[in-house]
Design an enzyme around this catalytic site. Structure first.
Site, PDB file in Angstrom:
ATOM      1  N   ASP A   1     -11.490 -19.360 -10.090  1.00 25.24           N
ATOM      2  CA  ASP A   1     -12.526 -20.010 -10.905  1.00 25.24           C
ATOM      3  C   ASP A   1     -13.845 -20.196 -10.172  1.00 25.24           C
ATOM      4  O   ASP A   1     -14.585 -21.153 -10.425  1.00 25.24           O
ATOM      5  CB  ASP A   1     -12.026 -21.376 -11.432  1.00 25.24           C
ATOM      6  CG  ASP A   1     -10.778 -21.251 -12.265  1.00 25.24           C
ATOM      7  OD1 ASP A   1     -10.629 -20.205 -12.931  1.00 25.24           O
ATOM      8  OD2 ASP A   1      -9.960 -22.187 -12.255  1.00 25.24           O
TER       9      ASP A   1
ATOM     10  N   GLN B   1      -8.234 -14.512  -9.966  1.00 28.16           N
ATOM     11  CA  GLN B   1      -7.747 -15.560  -9.062  1.00 28.16           C
ATOM     12  C   GLN B   1      -8.648 -15.607  -7.813  1.00 28.16           C
ATOM     13  O   GLN B   1      -9.792 -15.187  -7.881  1.00 28.16           O
ATOM     14  CB  GLN B   1      -6.276 -15.355  -8.689  1.00 28.16           C
ATOM     15  CG  GLN B   1      -5.290 -15.571  -9.826  1.00 28.16           C
ATOM     16  CD  GLN B   1      -5.174 -14.414 -10.802  1.00 28.16           C
ATOM     17  OE1 GLN B   1      -5.016 -13.282 -10.397  1.00 28.16           O
ATOM     18  NE2 GLN B   1      -5.265 -14.691 -12.077  1.00 28.16           N
TER      19      GLN B   1
ATOM     20  N   LYS C   1     -16.494 -15.878 -11.028  1.00 26.34           N
ATOM     21  CA  LYS C   1     -16.453 -14.404 -10.912  1.00 26.34           C
ATOM     22  C   LYS C   1     -16.963 -13.740 -12.187  1.00 26.34           C
ATOM     23  O   LYS C   1     -17.701 -12.765 -12.136  1.00 26.34           O
ATOM     24  CB  LYS C   1     -15.012 -13.934 -10.616  1.00 26.34           C
ATOM     25  CG  LYS C   1     -14.448 -14.460  -9.296  1.00 26.34           C
ATOM     26  CD  LYS C   1     -13.023 -14.008  -9.071  1.00 26.34           C
ATOM     27  CE  LYS C   1     -12.039 -14.606 -10.055  1.00 26.34           C
ATOM     28  NZ  LYS C   1     -11.875 -16.069  -9.976  1.00 26.34           N
TER      29      LYS C   1
ATOM     30  N   ARG D   1      -6.757 -27.489 -18.131  1.00 24.15           N
ATOM     31  CA  ARG D   1      -6.435 -28.575 -17.198  1.00 24.15           C
ATOM     32  C   ARG D   1      -7.680 -28.945 -16.384  1.00 24.15           C
ATOM     33  O   ARG D   1      -8.456 -28.057 -16.012  1.00 24.15           O
ATOM     34  CB  ARG D   1      -5.339 -28.128 -16.210  1.00 24.15           C
ATOM     35  CG  ARG D   1      -3.982 -27.929 -16.847  1.00 24.15           C
ATOM     36  CD  ARG D   1      -2.972 -27.413 -15.838  1.00 24.15           C
ATOM     37  NE  ARG D   1      -3.230 -26.031 -15.445  1.00 24.15           N
ATOM     38  CZ  ARG D   1      -2.531 -25.372 -14.527  1.00 24.15           C
ATOM     39  NH1 ARG D   1      -1.553 -25.973 -13.871  1.00 24.15           N
ATOM     40  NH2 ARG D   1      -2.816 -24.112 -14.250  1.00 24.15           N
TER      41      ARG D   1
ATOM     42  N   GLY E   1      -8.986 -16.565 -16.376  1.00 24.32           N
ATOM     43  CA  GLY E   1      -9.913 -16.951 -17.436  1.00 24.32           C
ATOM     44  C   GLY E   1     -11.309 -16.819 -16.876  1.00 24.32           C
ATOM     45  O   GLY E   1     -11.701 -17.590 -16.006  1.00 24.32           O
ATOM     46  N   HIS E   2     -12.041 -15.797 -17.325  1.00 23.07           N
ATOM     47  CA  HIS E   2     -13.369 -15.520 -16.781  1.00 23.07           C
ATOM     48  C   HIS E   2     -14.422 -15.820 -17.842  1.00 23.07           C
ATOM     49  O   HIS E   2     -14.433 -15.195 -18.903  1.00 23.07           O
ATOM     50  CB  HIS E   2     -13.461 -14.062 -16.312  1.00 23.07           C
ATOM     51  CG  HIS E   2     -12.504 -13.746 -15.195  1.00 23.07           C
ATOM     52  ND1 HIS E   2     -12.343 -12.498 -14.673  1.00 23.07           N
ATOM     53  CD2 HIS E   2     -11.678 -14.553 -14.483  1.00 23.07           C
ATOM     54  CE1 HIS E   2     -11.440 -12.540 -13.694  1.00 23.07           C
ATOM     55  NE2 HIS E   2     -11.023 -13.777 -13.568  1.00 23.07           N
TER      56      HIS E   2
ATOM     57  N   ARG F   1      -9.779 -29.348 -13.251  1.00 26.03           N
ATOM     58  CA  ARG F   1      -9.637 -28.757 -11.916  1.00 26.03           C
ATOM     59  C   ARG F   1      -9.802 -29.856 -10.868  1.00 26.03           C
ATOM     60  O   ARG F   1     -10.604 -30.773 -11.046  1.00 26.03           O
ATOM     61  CB  ARG F   1     -10.694 -27.688 -11.695  1.00 26.03           C
ATOM     62  CG  ARG F   1     -10.531 -26.512 -12.640  1.00 26.03           C
ATOM     63  CD  ARG F   1     -11.665 -25.496 -12.445  1.00 26.03           C
ATOM     64  NE  ARG F   1     -11.543 -24.396 -13.399  1.00 26.03           N
ATOM     65  CZ  ARG F   1     -12.582 -23.786 -13.979  1.00 26.03           C
ATOM     66  NH1 ARG F   1     -13.825 -24.160 -13.706  1.00 26.03           N
ATOM     67  NH2 ARG F   1     -12.381 -22.808 -14.828  1.00 26.03           N
TER      68      ARG F   1
HETATM   69  P1  GDP Z   1     -13.859 -17.289 -12.896  1.00 26.14           P
HETATM   70  O1  GDP Z   1     -12.424 -17.441 -13.233  1.00 26.14           O
HETATM   71  O2  GDP Z   1     -14.085 -17.090 -11.432  1.00 26.14           O
HETATM   72  O3  GDP Z   1     -14.559 -16.250 -13.717  1.00 26.14           O
HETATM   73  O4  GDP Z   1     -14.552 -18.687 -13.238  1.00 26.14           O
HETATM   74  P2  GDP Z   1     -14.342 -19.564 -14.582  1.00 26.14           P
HETATM   75  O5  GDP Z   1     -15.056 -18.913 -15.690  1.00 26.14           O
HETATM   76  O6  GDP Z   1     -12.906 -19.886 -14.775  1.00 26.14           O
HETATM   77  O7  GDP Z   1     -15.025 -20.920 -14.147  1.00 26.14           O
HETATM   78  C1  GDP Z   1     -16.332 -20.962 -13.701  1.00 26.14           C
HETATM   79  C2  GDP Z   1     -17.124 -21.923 -14.601  1.00 26.14           C
HETATM   80  O8  GDP Z   1     -18.383 -22.152 -14.017  1.00 26.14           O
HETATM   81  C3  GDP Z   1     -17.395 -21.364 -15.979  1.00 26.14           C
HETATM   82  O9  GDP Z   1     -17.395 -22.431 -16.892  1.00 26.14           O
HETATM   83  C4  GDP Z   1     -18.794 -20.767 -15.843  1.00 26.14           C
HETATM   84  O10 GDP Z   1     -19.490 -20.723 -17.081  1.00 26.14           O
HETATM   85  C5  GDP Z   1     -19.412 -21.764 -14.928  1.00 26.14           C
HETATM   86  N1  GDP Z   1     -20.498 -21.273 -14.070  1.00 26.14           N
HETATM   87  C6  GDP Z   1     -20.564 -20.150 -13.326  1.00 26.14           C
HETATM   88  N2  GDP Z   1     -21.657 -20.175 -12.539  1.00 26.14           N
HETATM   89  C7  GDP Z   1     -22.276 -21.350 -12.799  1.00 26.14           C
HETATM   90  C8  GDP Z   1     -23.431 -22.004 -12.280  1.00 26.14           C
HETATM   91  O11 GDP Z   1     -24.111 -21.505 -11.384  1.00 26.14           O
HETATM   92  N3  GDP Z   1     -23.740 -23.228 -12.781  1.00 26.14           N
HETATM   93  C9  GDP Z   1     -23.022 -23.828 -13.766  1.00 26.14           C
HETATM   94  N4  GDP Z   1     -23.421 -25.002 -14.213  1.00 26.14           N
HETATM   95  N5  GDP Z   1     -21.918 -23.263 -14.260  1.00 26.14           N
HETATM   96  C10 GDP Z   1     -21.554 -22.051 -13.771  1.00 26.14           C
HETATM   97  P1  IMO Z   2      -9.206 -16.858 -12.413  1.00 28.86           P
HETATM   98  O1  IMO Z   2      -9.176 -15.364 -12.443  1.00 28.86           O
HETATM   99  C1  IMO Z   2      -7.501 -20.574 -10.959  1.00 28.86           C
HETATM  100  C2  IMO Z   2      -3.200 -20.686 -10.302  1.00 28.86           C
HETATM  101  C3  IMO Z   2      -2.386 -21.595 -11.198  1.00 28.86           C
HETATM  102  C4  IMO Z   2      -1.298 -21.995 -10.232  1.00 28.86           C
HETATM  103  C5  IMO Z   2      -1.048 -20.705  -9.448  1.00 28.86           C
HETATM  104  C6  IMO Z   2       0.105 -19.872  -9.964  1.00 28.86           C
HETATM  105  O2  IMO Z   2      -9.695 -17.475 -13.673  1.00 28.86           O
HETATM  106  O3  IMO Z   2      -9.902 -17.349 -11.199  1.00 28.86           O
HETATM  107  P2  IMO Z   2       0.423 -18.325 -12.104  1.00 28.86           P
HETATM  108  O4  IMO Z   2       0.307 -18.642 -13.559  1.00 28.86           O
HETATM  109  O5  IMO Z   2      -0.509 -17.259 -11.650  1.00 28.86           O
HETATM  110  O6  IMO Z   2       1.823 -18.078 -11.658  1.00 28.86           O
HETATM  111  O7  IMO Z   2      -0.016 -19.703 -11.361  1.00 28.86           O
HETATM  112  O8  IMO Z   2      -2.250 -19.965  -9.542  1.00 28.86           O
HETATM  113  N1  IMO Z   2      -4.044 -19.686 -10.998  1.00 28.86           N
HETATM  114  C7  IMO Z   2      -5.369 -19.798 -11.113  1.00 28.86           C
HETATM  115  N2  IMO Z   2      -6.201 -20.773 -10.713  1.00 28.86           N
HETATM  116  N3  IMO Z   2      -7.992 -19.451 -11.523  1.00 28.86           N
HETATM  117  C8  IMO Z   2      -7.185 -18.446 -11.894  1.00 28.86           C
HETATM  118  O9  IMO Z   2      -7.651 -17.264 -12.350  1.00 28.86           O
HETATM  119  C9  IMO Z   2      -5.794 -18.606 -11.728  1.00 28.86           C
HETATM  120  N4  IMO Z   2      -4.713 -17.842 -11.996  1.00 28.86           N
HETATM  121  C10 IMO Z   2      -3.648 -18.505 -11.533  1.00 28.86           C
HETATM  122  O10 IMO Z   2      -3.135 -22.689 -11.640  1.00 28.86           O
HETATM  123  O11 IMO Z   2      -1.779 -22.958  -9.329  1.00 28.86           O
HETATM  124 MG    MG Z   3     -11.177 -18.760 -14.243  1.00 28.35          MG
END
Ligand code: GDP
Ligand code: IMO
Ligand code: MG
Length: 422
Positions: A13, A223, A16, A301, A40-41, A303
Site C-alpha cells: 500500500d 504487496q 504503487k 481494514r 488493491g491499487h 492500516r
Molecule cells: P498500493 O497498493 O501501493 O497501490 O496503494 P493503495 O492504493 O492500497 O494505497 C495508497 C493510498 O494512498 C491510496 O488511497 C492512494 O489514493 C493514496 N495516495 C497515493 N499517493 C498519495 C499521495 O501522495 N497523497 C495522498 N494524500 N494520497 C496518496
Molecule cells: P498491495 O498490492 C498490504 C497482507 C495482508 C496480510 C498478509 C498476508 O495493495 O500493496 P494474504 O491475503 O496475501 O495471504 O495476506 O499480507 N497483504 C497486503 N498488505 N497491501 C497488499 O497489497 C497486501 N496483500 C497482502 O494484510 O498481512
Molecule cells: Mg494496496
C-alpha cells in the site's frame, strides 16, 4: 524508458497504483507478475477513483497493453467482475489485456482454507485478506494446482476439478467446514472460463516479441518487500516473491532485460494485518485515520501507521536493488511539528541496521529515532521541487539518503497532477 520493475519498499500500500499510473505514460506494456486479488491499487483520474486488484493499473490509459503474468494467482470469478466493472466505467478491456496460460487459479476451497487456518491460529493469525492466496500458492508449490490453460479446456477442467473438490471437501470436513458443491463451482468457473478465454495466451512469447520490437515494459509490483515469502517478516507475509526478482520469474522476462528498479515508499510507514512494525505509533495513526486516510483498499481494514523506518527501506534497497525512489503521501505529514525517522534498531546492547531474521528478536527491537522539524504547510499544491517548503525538502533528502537510492518522484496527493519529478 528502460524496462522498469516497480516494487513496494515497505509493507504494501505504498501508493504503487498511483505511481504506476504516472509512469505508464511512457510505457507500452504494464505487467503484473505475482500476488492475486489480495492487492488493491488505487488510481484517481480526475475525481473518478479506480481500485485495481488483478488487472494491471495500466489498463486505465488508452492504447497501453496489460499482461497478467504466470506468477499471478487468479480468482477467475473476481477477475471477470473486475473486467465488467472497468467496462461499465467506460474503460476499454478488449484486445489490450493478455492473461498467462500458466497462471494458477484460486478456488473457493482456497478461500475457505485460508479462513479456517486463520481461525485456528487464533491470536497468532497472519491477518490475511482471506482471498485464498496462501492455499493457492501452496497447491502450486505442491504441484497440485489448476491453471488458466485448464480452465479454458472444458473436458480437462471438469475432470481435474472433480478430483480437487473431492479431495478438498475431505479437508474442509476435517476443519468442520461445509463441503463445496462440484456442480456450483464447475458452472460458475466454466462461465468465467468462457468469458476469459479470448484474453488467455502465451504471455512469455508475447513479452519476448514485444522486447524484440523495442517495447517499454513496466512491471507492476504488488504487496511490498516485507510481505515477500523469502525476504519478508515470515510468517507474517504473503505467499509470493514481492521483491524485484519476482518480476522475472513471474513473467518469463530474464534479468538481463531489466533496466531499472523503482522503489515506492510512503513518507511514513503503514501495515495492514499482523506482525511486527517497530515504528508503529498511535499519534500518527490517529492523525491519518482522522483524515479518513489509511483504510485498506481491498478489505477496508484500518492500516497500522508509524514513523518512516529507514532501516526497513535501506534493507529494501539491498534486496531489490532499488535505483530510484518514489516517495508518496508526503502531504500526510503536513501538520506535524516534528517528524521522527527510525535510523537503527536496538535490542538490549545490540544495534541492527538491517531487519533481523529472527522474528522474536525483531519483535523486541526498539527504534532509534532521529527527529526532523516539520514544515507545517500544505504541500498538495506544489507542482515542482522548488515549491516545496525547505523542511520538506530536507526531510525527503534525508530519507532518500538513508534508503540509499536516488529520489526521483515525490507525490503530494492521490491525483496524477499531484506529482513532482525531482
Ligand atoms: P498500493 O497498493 O501501493 O497501490 O496503494 P493503495 O492504493 O492500497 O494505497 C495508497 C493510498 O494512498 C491510496 O488511497 C492512494 O489514493 C493514496 N495516495 C497515493 N499517493 C498519495 C499521495 O501522495 N497523497 C495522498 N494524500 N494520497 C496518496
Ligand atoms: P498491495 O498490492 C498490504 C497482507 C495482508 C496480510 C498478509 C498476508 O495493495 O500493496 P494474504 O491475503 O496475501 O495471504 O495476506 O499480507 N497483504 C497486503 N498488505 N497491501 C497488499 O497489497 C497486501 N496483500 C497482502 O494484510 O498481512
Ligand atoms: Mg494496496
Amino acid at each position: 524508458m528502460a524496462n522498469t520493475i516497480l516494487v513496494g519498499a515497505q509493507w504494501g500500500d505504498e501508493g504503487k497504483g498511483k505511481i504506476i499510473d504516472v509512469l505508464t505514460e511512457d510505457a507500452d506494456i504494464v505487467v503484473r507478475t505475482q500476488g492475486g486479488n489480495n492487492a488493491g491499487h488505487t488510481v484517481f483520474i480526475g475525481t473518478q477513483k479506480y481500485v485495481l486488484h488483478l488487472v494491471p493499473s495500466g489498463i486505465l490509459r488508452p492504447r497501453k497493453k496489460c499482461v497478467i503474468g504466470n506468477g499471478v494467482v487468479i480468482d477467475p470469478i473476481s477477475l471477470v467482475e473486475e473486467i465488467e466493472g472497468l467496462i461499465q466505467a467506460g474503460i476499454k478491456v478488449d484486445g489490450n489485456l493478455f492473461i498467462s496460460e500458466t497462471a494458477h487459479l484460486v478456488f473457493p476451497y482456497h478461500r475457505e482454507l485460508d479462513e479456517q487456518r486463520e481461525f485456528l491460529k487464533g491470536k497468532n493469525k497472519i491477518g490475511t485478506t482471506k482471498r485464498g492466496i496462501g492455499p493457492a500458492y501452496g497447491d502450486k508449490a505442491a504441484r497440485t494446482g489448476l491453471r488458466m490453460i485448464d480452465l479454458i479446456k472444458p473436458r480437462r477442467f471438469e475432470e481435474l476439478l472433480r478430483f480437487k473438490i473431492k479431495e478438498n471437501n475431505e479437508v474442509l470436513k476435517a476443519f468442520g467446514a461445509k463441503p463445496l458443491s462440484f456442480k456450483n463451482v464447475h458452472e460458475t468457473y466454466r462461465a468465467a472460463g468462457d468469458r476469459l478465454k479470448p484474453f488467455v495466451t502465451n504471455t512469455v512469447v508475447f513479452l519476448y516479441e514485444a522486447i524484440v520490437n523495442q517495447a517499454n515494459i513496466l512491471f507492476e509490483g504488488a504487496q511490498g518487500t516485507f510481505l515477500d515469502i523469502d525476504h519478508g517478516t515470515y510468517p507474517f507475509v504473503t505467499s509470493s516473491n514481492t521483491t524485484a526478482g519476482g518480476a522475472c520469474t513471474g513473467s518469463g522476462v530474464p534479468p538481463n532485460r531489466m533496466g531499472r528498479i523503482v522503489g515506492v515508499m510512503k513518507a511514513y510507514t503503514t501495515r495492514v494485518g499482523e506482525g511486527p512494525l517497530p515504528t508503529e505509533n498511535q499519534e500518527i495513526s490517529d492523525l491519518l485515520h482522522g483524515l479518513g486516510r489509511e483504510f485498506g483498499a481491498t478489505t477496508g481494514r484500518p492500516r497500522r501507521c508509524g514513523w518512516f523506518d529507514a532501516v526497513a527501506t535501506s534493507h529494501a534497497t539491498m534486496v531489490n536493488g532499488i535505483d530510484e525512489l518514489a516517495v508518496t503521501n508526503l502531504d500526510g505529514l503536513d501538520t506535524l511539528d516534528a517528524i521522527k525517522v527510525c535510523v537503527g534498531y536496538r535490542d538490549g546492547s545490540k544495534r541492527y541496521d538491517y531487519i533481523p531474521n529472527d522474528l522474536e528478536v525483531f519483535s523486541r527491537c526498539q527504534p532509534v529515532y532521529k527527529e526532523f522539524p516539520g514544515w507545517k504547510t500544505p504541500t498538495h499544491h506544489a507542482s515542482k521541487w522548488s515549491a516545496l517548503p525547505a523542511n520538506a525538502k530536507n526531510y525527503l533528502r534525508a530519507i532518500a539518503e538513508l534508503t540509499g537510492a536516488k529520489l526521483k518522484i515525490v507525490s503530494v496527493g492521490p491525483a496524477r497532477a499531484e506529482t513532482i519529478f525531482v
